[in-house]
Design an enzyme around this catalytic site. Sequence first.
Site, short mmCIF file in Angstrom:
data_model
loop_
_atom_site.label_atom_id
_atom_site.label_comp_id
_atom_site.label_asym_id
_atom_site.label_seq_id
_atom_site.Cartn_x
_atom_site.Cartn_y
_atom_site.Cartn_z
N LYS A 292 -3.52 -5.08 -4.37
CA LYS A 292 -4.71 -5.90 -4.16
C LYS A 292 -5.81 -5.14 -3.42
CE LYS A 292 -6.91 -9.83 -4.23
NZ LYS A 292 -7.58 -10.08 -5.51
N LYS B 267 -9.78 -7.88 -16.91
CA LYS B 267 -8.78 -8.91 -16.59
C LYS B 267 -7.61 -8.83 -17.57
CE LYS B 267 -9.57 -9.92 -13.38
NZ LYS B 267 -10.70 -9.71 -12.52
N GLU C 221 -15.75 -7.39 -17.47
CA GLU C 221 -14.81 -8.10 -16.60
C GLU C 221 -13.68 -8.73 -17.44
OE1 GLU C 221 -13.83 -8.35 -13.76
OE2 GLU C 221 -13.14 -10.36 -13.28
N TRP D 117 2.53 1.20 -1.69
CA TRP D 117 1.91 1.43 -3.00
C TRP D 117 1.90 2.95 -3.14
CZ3 TRP D 117 -2.40 4.00 -4.93
CH2 TRP D 117 -2.73 3.71 -6.27
N ASN E 251 -0.05 4.49 6.00
CA ASN E 251 -0.92 3.99 4.93
C ASN E 251 -2.03 5.01 4.78
OD1 ASN E 251 -2.72 2.57 3.31
ND2 ASN E 251 -3.52 1.37 5.03
N GLY E 252 -2.26 5.48 3.56
CA GLY E 252 -3.34 6.46 3.35
C GLY E 252 -2.80 7.70 2.68
N ARG F 247 -0.80 -5.60 -0.53
CA ARG F 247 -1.26 -4.21 -0.42
C ARG F 247 -0.40 -3.24 -1.23
NH1 ARG F 247 -3.98 -2.03 4.15
NH2 ARG F 247 -5.37 -3.61 4.95
N GLU G 217 -5.44 -5.63 -16.99
CA GLU G 217 -4.62 -5.51 -15.79
C GLU G 217 -3.44 -6.46 -15.76
OE1 GLU G 217 -6.87 -5.83 -12.15
OE2 GLU G 217 -8.03 -7.50 -12.89
N CYS H 256 -1.05 0.57 1.52
CA CYS H 256 0.25 0.17 2.01
C CYS H 256 0.01 -0.75 3.20
CB CYS H 256 1.05 1.38 2.46
SG CYS H 256 1.19 2.63 1.18
N HIS I 291 -23.06 1.67 -32.50
CA HIS I 291 -23.20 3.08 -32.10
C HIS I 291 -21.84 3.73 -31.88
CE1 HIS I 291 -27.49 2.60 -31.91
NE2 HIS I 291 -27.31 1.49 -31.22
C1 F6R Z 1 -9.74 -6.54 -10.62
C2 F6R Z 1 -9.73 -6.25 -9.21
C3 F6R Z 1 -10.24 -4.95 -8.75
C4 F6R Z 1 -11.08 -5.13 -7.48
C5 F6R Z 1 -11.48 -3.78 -6.90
C6 F6R Z 1 -12.35 -3.91 -5.67
O1 F6R Z 1 -9.24 -7.80 -10.91
O2 F6R Z 1 -9.30 -7.05 -8.42
O3 F6R Z 1 -10.97 -4.30 -9.74
O4 F6R Z 1 -12.20 -5.89 -7.81
O5 F6R Z 1 -10.32 -3.08 -6.57
O6 F6R Z 1 -11.69 -4.56 -4.64
P1 F6R Z 1 -12.49 -5.18 -3.44
O7 F6R Z 1 -13.35 -6.26 -3.99
O8 F6R Z 1 -11.46 -5.67 -2.48
O9 F6R Z 1 -13.33 -4.07 -2.85
#
Ligand code: F6R
Length: 607
Positions: free
Chosen positions: A602, A483, A479, A74, A98-99, A27, A486, A2, A502
Amino acid sequence: MCGIVGIIGTDPVSDRLFEGLKRLEYRGYDSAGIATIVDGRIDRRRAKGKLANLAERLREEPLPGTVGIAHTRWATHGAPTTGNAHPHATDEVAIVHNGIIENFRPLRQELEARGRTLTSETDSEVVAHLVSEAIEAGKHPREAVAAVLPRLHGAFAIAMLFPRYPDLIIGARQGAPLTVGYGEGENFLGSDAHALASLTQRIAYLDEGDWAVVERDSVQIYDRDNAPVERPIVHSGASAALVDKGNHRHFMQKEIYEQPMVVAQTLKSYLRPLEEQVALPDMAFDLAGIERVAIIACGTASYVGMIGKYWIEQFARLPVEVDVASEFRYRDPVLLPGTLGIVVSQSGETADTLAALRHMKQANVTTAGIINVPTSSMAREVDLLLPTHAGPEIGVASTKAFTCQLSVMAALAVNLARAKGRLSAADEAEIVRHLIEAPAALNEALAHDAEIEAMAHTVAAARDVLYLGRGPDYPLALEGALKLKEISYIHAEGYASGEMKHGPIALIDDNVPLIVLAPSGPLFDKTVSNMKEAQARGAQVVLISDADGIASAGEDAVATIEMPRVHPLIAPLVYAVPVQLLAYHVAVAKGTDVDQPRNLAKSVTVE
Ligand code: F6R
C-alpha cells in the site's frame, strides 16, 4: 514499504507486537517476523507469506520476552523467503529495517573479507553485522550505532535490540518514517502513529537523521551529529480500533461504497454552500502570485494530477506540468519563480513523492499537498496542507482516496482561478453547485453495481483490455487500466481516444475488450468517432456513458454501463465508480487476492 514495531516493556510483548504488525500489514505482506530477548539471547519467529503464517508459527512455538522488535516485509533485496524475513540477527543484535541500504554491496564485501558470514540475501543484514562488530569490539550499543549510521547510504528506518543490554532498544531514521511512542514504564517504536495506536497516543516523530535510545522510563533522541535533541511529544489521534470490512467482502468494495460519504466529508471542508464559494485553509502565501503549477505524484495519485492539469489550465489559465515523482528530480526540472508545487498522495509517505517535495522545497518552490494521512511526512512538510478526508484506505488499490483527491483538486483549481481573476462569482457558484451534486451522483453510479457484476465475465476472460477516454476522461482511462492490472492481473492499457489510430488500434481484435469512457458533453462525439473506428475493426466495446450517450452510440456495444447525467466537471469522479467496480468484479471472478494483490504494497517508501 516494510512496517516496524518495537516495544521495551515489563510484560511479554509478542502479542502486542503482532497486533502492531496487523496495523502495518498494508506496508507489505510477503513475510513477517518478531525477535525478543529470552534468557539473555535473541529468539526469533519468522514466516514467509502473510501474517497468518507468522501467527501460526507463534501458536506452534510461543515467543516470551518483554523486549521485542517486529517487521512486516515488502521484499526489495532478496526473495520473500523465511531466511530473508526480518529480524536479522547476530549474537549481539537483532534488527528490523524499512528502506534500502544502497551501499550494501561494498559493505557486505567488506564484512565477508573480515570473515563474517551473512545468511540472507538482504541489504539489511549488513547493518546487523556492522553494529555487531562494533559491540564485539567493546563499544556500548549507543556508540556502536553512532559509529555505523554514517556508513549507511540510502533511505532507512531501523529498530534494534541487544541481548546483552536488555534495557534498551534503538531506532534510527533517514528518509523513511519512524516514530517513538511514550507509555507508562514502557516505550515504543513504530513506522507510524497508526502502528502504535493501541499502545499509546503520545508520540514523537523523528526528524531526518535522528536516532533514539529508548528505555523503559526514558527516551533520548540524537540528531545526525549525535547531539541530544528534543522532539515534541504530540497526541497522535490515530484510532485504536482496527478498521474492519463491515458487511463487505473486501476492503476495496467497502471503500468503493464509502465514496459518496467521504467525498461529501472532504467537500464539506472546502465548500461554503450558502455563499456558493470554494474556500481553502489559511495559507501563508498569496495564490494571486502563482504563475505556474507543477503537480507531482505516483500511480493513481498522478492521474489526479493529470485531471488537475485540465481543470487548472481551463479555469485559472495557468500552465501546469505533471510529473510522475520517480522521474521528476532526476531530470533536473526547471523550477521558475512563481511555481506552486503540488504533491498528491494518499499515504503521504511515498518515497519518490516525498523526495520530489523536498527537491522543490530546496529550490524555494512554494508547496501544497493533497494528502490523506494528516500525520504523514509530506503532510508535515508542505507549506499548505489540503487534507482529503477519506479515512483509512486499507485495500491496496486506491479508490476512495482518488475521488477525494479529485474533489480537493477541483477546489484548488477554483481557488487559483478566483485568485488570478479568471472566474466570475456566477461561474464559481455554478461549479460549487456541481460539486455539491457529486456525492448523490456517486450514489447513483453505485446503484449500477449489479449490472457491472453481471457483465464482468466479458472482461474476465480477456488477456488484454484497452480503455479509452478524452480530456479529463483520458487519465481516468489510465486509472481504469491500472485498477484492472493491479487486482485482476489482466494486461490493460489506457489511451487518449484520439491516439488509437496512431498505433494501439493494431491490437484490436475480437478478444480485446475496449472500455470506452464517454460522458455526454463537448468531447462525446469525438470519442464516439474513435470508438466507431475500433468497432469497424472488430472491437468488443463496453460503453460507459449516460442515458443519452448510450441511446445515441450504444447499439453495437457488447455491454453498456449507464451513469447518471452529470456536468463534465464532476464526470471523472462519477465515472471512477464503474471503472473501480469493473476491476473489482473481474478480480473477484478470477479469484485473485483483491485487497492484497501479489507483489504490491500500500505504501511505497522505497524508490
Ligand atoms: C493504485 C495505487 C498506487 C498509488 C501510488 C501512490 O491503486 O494505489 O498507484 O496511488 O502508489 O501512493 P500514495 O497516494 O500513497 O502516494
